[in-house]
Design a protein around this motif. Structure first.
Motif, PDB file in Angstrom:
ATOM      1  N   HIS A 171       0.857  -1.191   0.000  1.00 15.27           N
ATOM      2  CA  HIS A 171       0.000   0.000   0.000  1.00 15.27           C
ATOM      3  C   HIS A 171       0.888   1.234   0.000  1.00 15.27           C
ATOM      4  N   HIS A 173       2.547   3.823   1.874  1.00 12.63           N
ATOM      5  CA  HIS A 173       2.913   3.858   3.291  1.00 12.63           C
ATOM      6  C   HIS A 173       2.848   5.269   3.872  1.00 12.63           C
ATOM      7  N   ALA A 174       2.569   5.307   5.189  1.00 12.17           N
ATOM      8  CA  ALA A 174       2.473   6.595   5.879  1.00 12.17           C
ATOM      9  C   ALA A 174       3.569   6.766   6.934  1.00 12.17           C
ATOM     10  N   ASP A 175       4.263   5.681   7.236  1.00  8.36           N
ATOM     11  CA  ASP A 175       5.213   5.748   8.354  1.00  8.36           C
ATOM     12  C   ASP A 175       6.663   5.737   7.891  1.00  8.36           C
ATOM     13  N   HIS A 227      -7.077  -0.479   5.864  1.00  8.78           N
ATOM     14  CA  HIS A 227      -5.999   0.378   6.390  1.00  8.78           C
ATOM     15  C   HIS A 227      -5.837   1.569   5.444  1.00  8.78           C
ATOM     16  N   ASP A 245      -0.189  -3.886   6.113  1.00  9.07           N
ATOM     17  CA  ASP A 245      -0.707  -3.305   7.359  1.00  9.07           C
ATOM     18  C   ASP A 245      -2.184  -3.646   7.539  1.00  9.07           C
ATOM     19  N   HIS A 291       4.657  -4.834   9.570  1.00 13.78           N
ATOM     20  CA  HIS A 291       5.251  -4.112  10.699  1.00 13.78           C
ATOM     21  C   HIS A 291       5.232  -4.963  11.951  1.00 13.78           C
ATOM     22  N   CYS A 366       1.115   2.121  12.924  1.00 15.01           N
ATOM     23  CA  CYS A 366       0.136   1.739  11.902  1.00 15.01           C
ATOM     24  C   CYS A 366      -0.880   0.717  12.400  1.00 15.01           C
TER      25      CYS A 366
HETATM   26 FE   LIG Z   1       0.748   1.567   6.717  1.00 15.85          FE
END
Ligand SMILES: [Fe+2]
Length: 369
Positions: A171, A173-175, A227, A245, A291, A366
């Motif tokens: 996906h 990612h945000a982190d 997510h 995630d 993660h 996450c």
């Molecule tokens: Fe994520």
């Protein structure tokens, strides 16, 4: 004069199981949230900051013949701590760049080889909890969710005589900043992303149920929105699920990043449906998440569990949809630091910024347990 040690050297020492004391001098809450595996904590930060002798350091009793590595947030207070310890006769190093620099440390764990010869290596960004995977069959390799410098994956593949042919993200990612596009460019591999409306860079879109062949192994895409809307999980040979995630070993993905309350609710509902699909799989299926929420030990043990084990460890999976959605949207854990900038950069797909470390510093956030 205090000697410093860099992240790569400390990472090597820990991988080799060398006798070393890692002493963290940040405030205790920071240490509790995120730390170097096997590290011990001394509550010395405020004394060090006030340029006073820290009683917590004076009272320590460590073997004198074993090196101590002092650690703080950015490598400054750890130098002061090292001075005080050196005066007591210890052999001390200060970790250059502190926990911020440690964010890029990594180690690996190899899974048992599959019956058809497919090999899976889990590459763990220990300082941040990001898990990526190198999968190979008959010399052809694939990387999922590259989160470290591309040379890490290139070298691991090269050492084993594997050629990376495909790089996939589960996906946007945000982190952390995805290194997948860069890795694909460097290795001449195809860069795949779940089909989505957000990415502006070029990529090969993955749609639901699409299959990718790798030697004698088959990877099948499973749409698992929730997510994020585009989230995909990848099923290898019907037995190993790279769940991104969407599903962790004792938690599920959080549905609220970049979302207002109403959207978080819709995503939680989508996540519920996605998880129901996963729960129809063979209970012996192996879940390999994107993660972990704990620092990854230098123990060579893959972070994985059977679906049955994950189910037993995650009570939310047994809830009816209304309860699941209400529970997930009631908690809004702190968001990953700088997540908006990280998402924008991952969506843009342009080059990586020079100051990766500051941007990515901090624990992973996450999951919702
Ligand atoms: Fe994520």
């Amino acid at each position: 004069m205090i000697q410093t040690i860099d992240v790569t050297t400390l990472q090597t020492w820990l991988s080799q199981g060398r006798a070393v004391t890692v002493l963290d001098v940040r405030p205790e809450a920071d240490w509790q949230e995120w730390q170097i595996p096997q590290s011990v904590h001394a509550e010395a930060y405020y004394d060090l900051k006030a340029s006073q002798l820290a009683p917590a350091l004076q009272q320590l009793k460590f073997p004198l013949d074993q090196p101590i590595v002092t650690v703080c947030g950015m490598g400054k207070m750890s130098l002061v701590a090292a001075e005080q310890l050196q005066a007591q006769g210890y052999q001390v190093y200060s970790l250059a760049g502190g926990m911020q620099a440690w964010s890029l440390a990594w180690n690996i764990a190899q899974l048992p080889t599959l019956a058809n010869g497919t090999e899976i290596i889990q590459i763990r960004r220990t300082g941040k909890g990001c898990l990526s995977y190198l999968i190979a069959s008959q010399g052809q390799a694939m990387v999922i969710d590259a989160s470290l410098d591309p040379t890490v994956y290139l070298q691991l593949a090269q050492e084993r005589g594997w050629q990376i042919q495909a790089v996939l993200d589960t996906h946007i990612h945000a982190d952390h900043l995805s290194r997948s596009r860069q890795l694909a460019e460097l290795s001449g591999a195809t860069f795949y992303l779940p089909a989505n409306q957000r990415s502006s860079g070029t990529y090969q879109p993955i749609s639901a149920n699409m299959q990718i062949q790798l030697g004698v192994a088959t990877i099948q895409a499973l749409a698992t929105p929730g997510h994020t809307w585009e989230s995909m999980s990848y099923l290898l040979d019907g037995s190993h699920l790279f769940s991104g995630d969407t599903l962790f070993l004792a938690a599920v993905g959080r549905p609220d990043l970049e979302a207002q309350a109403a959207e978080a609710q819709q995503r939680a509902s989508a996540l519920y449906q996605s998880l129901q699909t996963i729960l129809t799989f063979d209970p012996a299926s192996i879940i390999l998440p994107g993660h972990t929420s704990k620092p990854v030990a230098f123990d060579g043990q893959p972070i994985m569990a059977s679906l049955a084990e994950v189910q037993a460890a995650t009570p939310r999976l047994a809830q009816p949809e209304t309860e699941f959605v209400a529970g997930l949207t009631a908690v809004r854990p702190a968001t990953p630091p700088n997540h908006q900038t990280i998402v924008q950069l991952n969506q843009a797909g342009a080059g990586l910024p020079a100051d990766l470390i500051t941007l990515e510093a901090g624990a992973n956030r996450c999951a919702i347990a």
